[in-house]
Structure formats: structure tokens, C-alpha cells
Enzyme design. Structure first.
Site, PDB file in Angstrom:
ATOM      1  CD  GLU A 186      -3.045  -0.638  -0.071  1.00 19.36           C
ATOM      2  OE1 GLU A 186      -2.971   0.453  -0.664  1.00 19.36           O
ATOM      3  OE2 GLU A 186      -3.815  -1.545  -0.419  1.00 19.36           O
ATOM      4  N   GLY A 187       1.998   1.205  -0.711  1.00 20.41           N
ATOM      5  CA  GLY A 187       2.939   2.313  -0.704  1.00 20.41           C
ATOM      6  C   GLY A 187       3.897   2.124   0.457  1.00 20.41           C
TER       7      GLY A 187
END
Ligand SMILES: Cc1cc2nc3c(=O)[nH]c(=O)nc-3n(C[C@H](O)[C@H](O)[C@H](O)COP(=O)(O)OP(=O)(O)OC[C@H]3O[C@@H](n4cnc5c(N)ncnc54)[C@H](O)[C@@H]3O)c2cc1C
Length: 616
Positions: A444-445
Site C-alpha cells: 500500500e505504498g
């Protein structure tokens, strides 16, 4: 050790939801006018029971067994399929989805709690559920009428699995570099490309998968603006909504990895035979915009993963420290006849346990508060309040994701340390918690990307007004509590750290504005840690203030007026002990963790650029 493997801290969950957060404000939202405190409490208890009885037993065996891959088919560990069926039947997939599409229609503030319970019981199992939920919400918002009719009910009920397909071998953090392509073909599109690391991309738990795939269109501009979002079913639905003919989507393999071994991480091949049909979601070129809309939620969700696993590890370490006997009291070291003591009597073990407790409880408060801001931001009738809450949600999101996941890894390591050699071996699940939680700082980053998001996108929001408004609120809170008879010293220390953090922020912003981009970017990760330390101190000090009043009330109720009577009450009465421990927890964090900010400020003030200069 407790009989049950899973023993979530429901008292602390209740404390944050009903005693710290203004729950009545949720009930005042028109959308949640029916929200009843008793019913929410029952739902949480029911979820904890289900998680403990149905999901938790999957955790350790699933980790040992892992997923199986055979000629494109993925089989999940034993028991997953049956547990999933029960999960679906009990409606746990759609806690926060609107009732109109089959959900329970509850606020996100409640949704993060059920997520914490599911993930804490078995993270690998809960991941596929979370993705289906996210895909449903995205399609319910941006999908065509046809998608809403055919796909949304199947996803909302968990009958089909949803996935998010962004990553490619050459495009991880740099999503703008993806190469998967979708070409128009009549009313639909033909898609081809390879996506890697796709969570739950293939498995035997559902008869169909609905992939949400980022791809370029012919002639699209380079970078983010050239990316569109497509719906790609594994099997195309028949007219009556059943999984129909295969859609040229193949799982080419699964990864062997450090943790979350019961969650298949798949390489997905789309359109190898030129027959993979895709349906455009929304407008061409806006794919990342739609995905990012969901990212806030997904990133808070990753923070919840960190919290849930850190909490589970802490629970085991605490139970172990209450059983393991080793050595003697530090003041009786020379006395060979001294009684042996529980390890929880050793100051160093107490330090580790309170470190874990303070991070877990501070993270829980921060995450629930952020979800609460999300509810206010989406549903408050007043536009100004919506805007203010959304600003806070956006500002806090990278901290929820990165600070919590990094600290959760630290907590799991400390919890393991409390248990000595028994923490390291497979007899207890803490070594699994440590492995399972690591991924939260990566997907998610990555946390490095979150730090850039905080510094480069969140601080400058509205010309810095969101940040300044928020920082002002914290400074006023500290000032207002300095006169507190029992906690004024903590408010004073907290206020000094708010000022230090504001000064560091101004320094970095000033450098950025004068054209020096590299140094602020070099400082982004330490700055995120500094910001998270301030936020969590704020949360824990707020808790201590609430707990102090409740504890005083308890003393009065029980006529415990002198120190000895109060000490007895804290020993005998779980509620008094709970509140008293809240005070110690805030005290610990502000004196032992928050001072890390002095070192971070010194690091940033140094102006040292050695990482930019050394030869790698
Ligand atoms: C178990 C697992 C499950 C996953 N599930 C999914 C999924 O369901 N769907 C999906 O699409 N993806 C998924 N991913 C992919 C995940 O989101 C990526 O691994 C992640 O975004 C990082 O990309 P990367 O691995 O290519 O690392 P890279 O992008 O190569 O990063 C390597 C390092 O460089 C740093 N870095 C890179 N660019 C910059 C920059 N501009 N500035 C500063 N630092 C930078 C990173 O922070 C990191 O430390 C999953 C990955 C794993 C391991």
C-alpha cells in the site's frame, strides 16, 4: 498462557470508542441516527467471539502449511474455505458497506474495530476479505450501472473475491511506469500484461475473482495521467450472474515469503491468448484517481494490521511474563535463598511490556480517531466540518500507515524479547506475528513513500492551513492542560515537543520553498516518525485525562481515601487498575518514547548530507 489463543483487549477497545471518542457525535450524524451503543457493543463482542472461535484456529496451522500452487490452481491452507463460508454467512464482509447493497451500514469507526479483531485472529485470512470489501466500495462508487447490478452484490456478499492489481515487475512504487495495456474492442477492451504480488489473485475459496486492474490505453500520455482502471473477471458472468467462460486470466505462480503465508501472493497473467476482456471503470486516464480514493481507507487498514498484530504479540508476551519464573528480585541478588520471581518483576521486562502497551494503545486511539474523522468527513451535515475532518483524515493517513506499521514491528520484536528463547521458537505465535507484520511497512505504498506523501502532499494542503490548524489545536490542548493537578507536568512536556515539531516542520518547509528539495526529502522518514510520536502522545495524554477523572470517581465511590486504600483498590478492582494503568502508560510514552523527537530534531538540524554524498 491463556487457554484461548486469541484474547483481544476488549476493555481498551471500549475505552477508546465510548470513553475517549465522542461516540454521541457519530449517533448525531443523520446516516447513523439508528446507531445504538448497546448494539454496537454486542456486535463487537460477537465479532471477537467469532474471530476467536472460527478465525484464530486457522492462524498457526495456516502459517505452517502455506498455500499450494498446481498448474494455475491455488489451494489455501486447510480450514480456510469453511471459515470463509461462515464469515460470509455471518455478514462480516460488509460491516461498513451500505445496507442497500447488503452491508450492515455501520460507520468506519466501528469497521476498524471488527477489522482489528479479524486481523488479530489470523492476518493471512483477513487480507482477502479486506480486499473484497475495498473492491466492492470502489465499484459501488465508480462502477457502471451494469457493474453495480452484476458484480457489486456478488462482492458485497463475499461470493466472489475482489483484488487490486497495480504492481508489475518493473513498476512497484513507481506505479506510473506500468506497461499493462488495454485496447478498445467493440464495447469493451482487450487487456494484456503481467501483474505481480497480487494478494488473493487466485484461490479455491470463491468460484470467481473480480480483478480491478490498472492499465494504459493506446496513445495514453506517460505517467499517472495515462492510467485507466478496468474490471477484469476471472470468469465472465453468464446472463443469470453465474461464473461463465474463462476470461484468459491465469495465475502463473505464487511467492514463497517471510510471513502471511496463508495469503497467496500471485503473479497474474492477463491476456496471454489475446482473449482477456476488460470493462472500463469511470473515465479513461482517471484510474489512479479512483484507486487513490480508496487508498486512504486501505492505508488506514494497513495501520490496523500493524495494530492488530502488535496487540496480539503484546497479549502473548504479557501472559508469558505472568507465568515464567526466572531469577530473583534485583535487590536480593546476593541472597541464594531468595525466592524466585516471575520475569514481570524485572525492571527491564516491565520496560519492554510498557513500551508495547503504550504503542498498542496509542496506535489504537490514533487509528480509531482517524476513522472517526473519516465518518465525520463523509457524513457530517455541515460542509465546513466535513472539510475540516477530511483534512485531518488526509493528514493522519500516512502516519496511521507508516508510523503504526514501523512501531508494530518494533513491538513484535520487543514482545518476542520478553519471551526469550521461547519467543524465538515456534511453540508460541509471536515469531509469526513478527514475520506477519513486516509486510505492513511495504505494501500500500512503502513507508518511505508515505513519508514523502506527508511532507510533499499533506503538509502543503491548502497552503499549509490544514497542518497549521491541526498543530494549533495540539498546542492549545497542551496549554489548556498545563494546570492539571495530576498531569500538568506531562502536558508541559508534551507542549514543548509540539513546539519542537512545529519548528522542525517550518524549517523543512522553508528549505523546500527556497528550492532545496533534497534535504527535506532526506529528512522525510525521521520527520514522519517525529510527527507520529507527537500524535500518539496527544492521544495517550487525552486518555490519561479521561482515566484520571474516572479513577478519582472510583476512589470516591469505594471510599478509598488514603494511599494504602487506593493501592488496595487498584490491586482488587480491574476497573481501577485499568484507569491507573492508563496514567502510567501516558507517562511512559511521554518520558521514554516522545524524547526520541529531540534526537530527530538534532538529526534534521544537523544539515548533514552524508547519505547524499556517499558512494553506494
Ligand atoms: C505480500 C505482498 C502482497 C502484495 N499485494 C499487492 C496487491 O494485492 N496488489 C498490488 O498491486 N501490489 C501488491 N503488492 C506490491 C506492493 O505494493 C509493492 O511491493 C510495493 O508497492 C513496493 O514496490 P516494490 O516491491 O517494487 O519496491 P520498490 O518500488 O522497488 O522499492 C524498493 C525501495 O525503494 C524505495 N523507493 C522506491 N521509489 C522511491 C522514491 N521515489 N522515493 C523514495 N524511496 C523510493 C522504497 O521505499 C523501497 O524501500 C504486494 C507485495 C507483497 C510483498
Amino acid at each position: 498462557m491463556p487457554d484461548k489463543d486469541f484474547n483481544p483487549d476488549l476493555r481498551d477497545i471500549r475505552f477508546v470508542l465510548f470513553e475517549q471518542l465522542p461516540f454521541a457525535k457519530l449517533q448525531a450524524l443523520p446516516e447513523y441516527a439508528q446507531l445504538d451503543r448497546e448494539q454496537v457493543q454486542m456486535l463487537i463482542d460477537e465479532c471477537a467471539k467469532f474471530s476467536g472461535e472460527v478465525i484464530a484456529p486457522l492462524n498457526r496451522p495456516g502459517d505452517r502449511e502455506g498455500c499450494h500452487f498446481d498448474h494455475g490452481q491455488v489451494t489455501l491452507p486447510q480450514g480456510y474455505k469453511e471459515a470463509y463460508q461462515a464469515f460470509r454467512e455471518n455478514g462480516w464482509i460488509g460491516v461498513t458497506l451500505p445496507e442497500a447493497i447488503g452491508g450492515m451500514g455501520l460507520p468506519r469507526t466501528v469497521g476498524v474495530i471488527t477489522a482489528e479483531l479479524d486481523i488479530g485472529a489470523c492476518c493471512a485470512f483477513a487480507l482477502s476479505v479486506g480486499l473484497t470489501h475495498a473492491a466492492t466500495a470502489l465499484l459501488a462508487e465508480y462502477g457502471t450501472d451494469e457493474m453495480k447490478r452484476v458484480y457489486v452484490p456478488k462482492l458485497a456478499s463475499g461470493e466472489w473475491q475482489g483484488t487490486m492489481c497495480l504492481t508489475e515487475p518493473g513498476a512497484g512504487s513507481a506505479v506510473g511506469d506500468i506497461k499493462t495495456i488495454a485496447k478498445p474492442d467493440g464495447d469493451t477492451w482487450l487487456l494484456s500484461g503481467t501483474k505481480c504480488f497480487i494478494t488473493a489473485g487466485e484461490h479455491d475459496m470463491t468460484p470467481n475473482h473480480v480483478h480491478l486492474v490498472l492499465a494504459r490505453t493506446p496513445g495514453a500520455p506517460k505517467g499517472f495521467k495515462g492510467i485507466s482502471l478496468f474490471l477484469v473477471p476471472k470468469r465472465r458472468p453468464t446472463a443469470d450472474g453465474q461464473p461463465g467462460e474463462p476470461n484468459d486470466v491465469v495465475c502463473a505462480g505464487i511467492e514463497h515469503k517471510m510471513g502471511i503465508k496463508g495469503s497467496p501472493t500471485c503473479t497474474m497473467s492477463f491476456g496471454e491468448d489475446g482473449k482477456c476482456r476488460a470493462w472500463l471503470i469511470g473515465e479513461v486516464g482517471k484510474g489512479l484517481q479512483y484507486m487513490f480514493h480508496m487508498m486512504n481507507e486501505a492505508r488506514v487498514g494497513v495501520g490496523i494490521q500493524g495494530l492488530a498484530l502488535a496487540a496480539a504479540a503484546t497479549q502473548y508476551a504479557t501472559a508469558y511474563a505472568n507465568e515464567r519464573v526466572q531469577g530473583v528480585d534485583v535487590e536480593k541478588m546476593r541472597d541464594l535463598e531468595a525466592p524466585r520471581v516471575l520475569i514481570k518483576e524485572h525492571p527491564d521486562v516491565r520496560r519492554m511490556l510498557l513500551f508495547c502497551k503504550s504503542i498498542v494503545e496509542g496506535s489504537r486511539a490514533l487509528l480509531y480517531y482517524t476513522a472517526f474523522c473519516g465518518d465525520m468527513g463523509r457524513s457530517h451535515p455541515d460542509a465546513k466540518e466535513r472539510e475540516r475532518s477530511m483534512g485531518t483524515l488526509e493528514l493522519l493517513t500516512p502516519i496511521c500507515k507508516a508510523w503504526v506499521s514501523d512501531r508494530a514491528f518494533e513491538v513484535a520484536a520487543q514482545a518476542l524479547q520478553v519471551m526469550g528463547g521461547y519467543g524465538y521458537i515456534g511453540e508460541y505465535p509471536v515469531e509469526q506475528h513478527l514475520r506477519d507484520v513486516k509486510i505492513a511497512s511495504i505494501y500500500e505504498g512503502t513507508n518511505g513513500i508515505q513519508a514523502l506523501d506527508l511532507l510533499g502532499r499533506k503538509l502543503p494542503m491548502k497552503g499549509g492551513a490544514v497542518f497549521m490548524g491541526f498543530a494549533g489545536e495540539l498546542a492549545r490542548f497542551a496549554e489548556g492542560q498545563k494546570a492539571h493537578l495530576a498531569l500538568g507536568d506531562l502536558a508541559q512536556a508534551f507542549g514543548e515537543e509540539v513546539a519542537r515539531w512545529q519548528a522542525t516542520t517550518s524549517k523543512l518547509a522553508g528549505m523546500g520553498m527556497s528550492g532545496d528539495q533534497r534535504y527535506p526529502i532526506l529528512s522525510a522518514t525521521p520527520f514522519l516518525e517525529m510527527t507520529g510520536n507527537v500524535m500518539v502522545a496527544w492521544m495517550l495524554l487525552g486518555q490519561a485525562i479521561v482515566a484520571h477523572d474516572k479513577l478519582q470517581g472510583r476512589y470516591l465511590d469505594q471510599q478509598a481515601m488514603d494511599p494504602a486504600a487506593r493501592a488496595r483498590l487498584r490491586a482488587d478492582d480491574a476497573e481501577a487498575r485499568f484507569y491507573a494503568n492508563k496514567l502510567e502508560t501516558a507517562r511512559f510514552f511521554i518520558h521514554h518514547v516522545l524524547p526520541r523527537n529531540r534526537a530527530i530534531a538534532a538529526e534534521i538540524d544537523s544539515g548533514d548530507r552524508s547519505p547524499l554524498n556517499f558512494v553506494v
